[in-house]
Design a protein around this motif. Structure first.
Motif, PDB file in Angstrom:
ATOM      1  N   UNK A 133       0.844  -1.200   0.000  1.00 20.50           N
ATOM      2  CA  UNK A 133       0.000   0.000   0.000  1.00 20.50           C
ATOM      3  C   UNK A 133       0.877   1.247   0.000  1.00 20.50           C
ATOM      4  N   UNK A 134       0.408   2.331  -0.618  1.00 25.49           N
ATOM      5  CA  UNK A 134       1.204   3.560  -0.618  1.00 25.49           C
ATOM      6  C   UNK A 134       1.328   4.135   0.786  1.00 25.49           C
ATOM      7  N   UNK A 135       2.511   4.655   1.091  1.00 21.69           N
ATOM      8  CA  UNK A 135       2.753   5.267   2.396  1.00 21.69           C
ATOM      9  C   UNK A 135       3.267   6.684   2.190  1.00 21.69           C
ATOM     10  N   UNK A 136       3.017   7.519   3.154  1.00 17.78           N
ATOM     11  CA  UNK A 136       3.550   8.881   3.131  1.00 17.78           C
ATOM     12  C   UNK A 136       4.777   8.893   4.032  1.00 17.78           C
ATOM     13  N   UNK A 137       5.900   9.322   3.478  1.00 16.88           N
ATOM     14  CA  UNK A 137       7.163   9.376   4.210  1.00 16.88           C
ATOM     15  C   UNK A 137       7.378  10.817   4.655  1.00 16.88           C
ATOM     16  N   UNK A 138       7.481  11.048   5.972  1.00 15.88           N
ATOM     17  CA  UNK A 138       7.709  12.423   6.432  1.00 15.88           C
ATOM     18  C   UNK A 138       9.119  12.882   6.081  1.00 15.88           C
ATOM     19  N   UNK A 139       9.238  14.156   5.762  1.00 14.28           N
ATOM     20  CA  UNK A 139      10.530  14.752   5.437  1.00 14.28           C
ATOM     21  C   UNK A 139      10.987  15.520   6.664  1.00 14.28           C
ATOM     22  N   UNK A 140      12.136  15.126   7.179  1.00 18.34           N
ATOM     23  CA  UNK A 140      12.691  15.783   8.366  1.00 18.34           C
ATOM     24  C   UNK A 140      13.687  16.851   7.935  1.00 18.34           C
ATOM     25  N   UNK A 141      13.786  17.910   8.722  1.00 17.20           N
ATOM     26  CA  UNK A 141      14.782  18.950   8.455  1.00 17.20           C
ATOM     27  C   UNK A 141      15.944  18.754   9.410  1.00 17.20           C
ATOM     28  N   UNK A 142      17.135  18.988   8.922  1.00 17.09           N
ATOM     29  CA  UNK A 142      18.332  18.830   9.744  1.00 17.09           C
ATOM     30  C   UNK A 142      18.428  20.011  10.706  1.00 17.09           C
ATOM     31  N   UNK A 143      18.814  19.758  11.960  1.00 18.84           N
ATOM     32  CA  UNK A 143      18.979  20.868  12.918  1.00 18.84           C
ATOM     33  C   UNK A 143      20.073  21.830  12.440  1.00 18.84           C
ATOM     34  N   UNK A 144      19.903  23.112  12.697  1.00 19.27           N
ATOM     35  CA  UNK A 144      20.822  24.143  12.209  1.00 19.27           C
ATOM     36  C   UNK A 144      22.164  24.101  12.925  1.00 19.27           C
ATOM     37  N   UNK A 145      22.213  23.675  14.214  1.00 17.76           N
ATOM     38  CA  UNK A 145      23.458  23.726  14.952  1.00 17.76           C
ATOM     39  C   UNK A 145      24.432  22.617  14.597  1.00 17.76           C
ATOM     40  N   UNK A 146      23.971  21.518  14.005  1.00 21.39           N
ATOM     41  CA  UNK A 146      24.870  20.427  13.651  1.00 21.39           C
ATOM     42  C   UNK A 146      25.151  20.475  12.153  1.00 21.39           C
ATOM     43  N   UNK A 147      26.430  20.407  11.754  1.00 20.37           N
ATOM     44  CA  UNK A 147      26.733  20.369  10.325  1.00 20.37           C
ATOM     45  C   UNK A 147      26.298  19.028   9.748  1.00 20.37           C
ATOM     46  N   UNK A 148      25.836  19.060   8.515  1.00 18.02           N
ATOM     47  CA  UNK A 148      25.402  17.816   7.863  1.00 18.02           C
ATOM     48  C   UNK A 148      26.617  16.954   7.552  1.00 18.02           C
ATOM     49  N   UNK A 149      26.395  15.730   7.163  1.00 17.90           N
ATOM     50  CA  UNK A 149      27.468  14.790   6.875  1.00 17.90           C
ATOM     51  C   UNK A 149      28.317  15.278   5.706  1.00 17.90           C
ATOM     52  N   UNK A 150      27.721  15.938   4.736  1.00  8.89           N
ATOM     53  CA  UNK A 150      28.467  16.435   3.571  1.00  8.89           C
ATOM     54  C   UNK A 150      29.363  17.585   4.001  1.00  8.89           C
ATOM     55  N   UNK A 151      28.827  18.491   4.798  1.00  9.09           N
ATOM     56  CA  UNK A 151      29.633  19.626   5.255  1.00  9.09           C
ATOM     57  C   UNK A 151      30.768  19.137   6.149  1.00  9.09           C
ATOM     58  N   UNK A 152      30.505  18.137   6.977  1.00  8.22           N
ATOM     59  CA  UNK A 152      31.538  17.575   7.849  1.00  8.22           C
ATOM     60  C   UNK A 152      32.650  16.941   7.035  1.00  8.22           C
ATOM     61  N   UNK A 153      32.328  16.315   5.919  1.00 12.31           N
ATOM     62  CA  UNK A 153      33.334  15.700   5.056  1.00 12.31           C
ATOM     63  C   UNK A 153      34.187  16.771   4.398  1.00 12.31           C
ATOM     64  N   UNK A 154      33.578  17.915   4.026  1.00  6.16           N
ATOM     65  CA  UNK A 154      34.344  19.009   3.423  1.00  6.16           C
ATOM     66  C   UNK A 154      35.318  19.599   4.437  1.00  6.16           C
ATOM     67  N   UNK A 155      34.911  19.727   5.690  1.00  8.57           N
ATOM     68  CA  UNK A 155      35.793  20.255   6.738  1.00  8.57           C
ATOM     69  C   UNK A 155      36.953  19.310   6.963  1.00  8.57           C
ATOM     70  N   UNK A 156      36.715  17.987   6.969  1.00  8.65           N
ATOM     71  CA  UNK A 156      37.780  16.998   7.146  1.00  8.65           C
ATOM     72  C   UNK A 156      38.783  17.081   6.007  1.00  8.65           C
ATOM     73  N   UNK A 157      38.286  17.233   4.754  1.00  6.12           N
ATOM     74  CA  UNK A 157      39.179  17.327   3.593  1.00  6.12           C
ATOM     75  C   UNK A 157      40.032  18.596   3.689  1.00  6.12           C
ATOM     76  N   UNK A 158      39.460  19.698   4.134  1.00 10.78           N
ATOM     77  CA  UNK A 158      40.209  20.955   4.260  1.00 10.78           C
ATOM     78  C   UNK A 158      41.278  20.820   5.329  1.00 10.78           C
ATOM     79  N   UNK A 159      41.009  20.144   6.437  1.00 11.76           N
ATOM     80  CA  UNK A 159      41.975  19.959   7.501  1.00 11.76           C
ATOM     81  C   UNK A 159      43.102  19.047   7.056  1.00 11.76           C
ATOM     82  N   UNK A 160      42.810  18.030   6.242  1.00 11.16           N
ATOM     83  CA  UNK A 160      43.847  17.127   5.758  1.00 11.16           C
ATOM     84  C   UNK A 160      44.730  17.815   4.734  1.00 11.16           C
ATOM     85  N   UNK A 161      44.182  18.751   3.957  1.00  8.92           N
ATOM     86  CA  UNK A 161      44.954  19.457   2.948  1.00  8.92           C
ATOM     87  C   UNK A 161      45.903  20.469   3.590  1.00  8.92           C
ATOM     88  N   UNK A 162      45.578  20.982   4.769  1.00  7.84           N
ATOM     89  CA  UNK A 162      46.401  22.011   5.419  1.00  7.84           C
ATOM     90  C   UNK A 162      47.595  21.461   6.130  1.00  7.84           C
TER      91      UNK A 162
END
Length: 162
Positions: A133-162
């Protein structure tokens, strides 16, 4: 000659064999039996009824079988001593053997059958499982104070490059 050879398409597709078989039979002459006449009606949102006109048949003369999404209705008039002793002058009521097949959709089940007033009613119900049967999947918003997984990966790459 209006026939097309679809066999080369069979080896390039998976699961479309039935579709191609149906396309193969489109141009053929219709040899569908017309006896006994029947109706198909919708009796509810997920309920259906097939009604066959089987005048002269009894419960013992009829059989119903469901196998692999195919509903088969078979009728065969049994010869009795009473029928053999009478002499018919005109036979207008057909009592010949018949077999009707109906393709049932997925999740359609036979609920029961009733023979009344020369009509055989076969009740069907469609039971769709909860997983289908069809279901409705709720869409959650990410909290503003925690960086998302993509942003966290970019910060890790910048720290490794420095």
């Amino acid at each position: 000659m209006r026939s097309f050879d679809l066999s080369p398409l069979y080896r390039n597709t998976v699961g479309f064999d039935r579709l191609f078989s149906l396309l193969d039979t489109v141009g053929t002459v219709d040899s569908t039996p017309t006896y006994p006449p029947y109706n198909i009606e919708r009796t509810g949102e997920n309920a259906y009824r097939i009604t066959l006109a089987v005048a002269g048949f009894t419960n013992e003369d009829l059989s119903i079988e469901v196998k692999e999404n195919t509903l088969t209705l078979h009728g065969e008039k049994k010869a009795t001593a009473e029928n053999e002793s009478t002499q018919l002058l005109y036979r207008g009521i057909a009592a010949r053997t018949f077999e009707r097949r109906f393709q049932l959709a997925d999740h359609v089940e036979v609920k029961g059958a009733i023979l009344e007033n020369g009509l055989l009613h076969v009740d069907l119900v469609r039971n769709i499982p909860e997983a289908k049967k069809p279901r409705i999947i709720p869409i959650n918003t990410a909290p503003a104070e925690q960086p998302s997984a993509i942003e966290g990966a970019k910060v890790d790459e910048a720290q490794q490059a420095a």
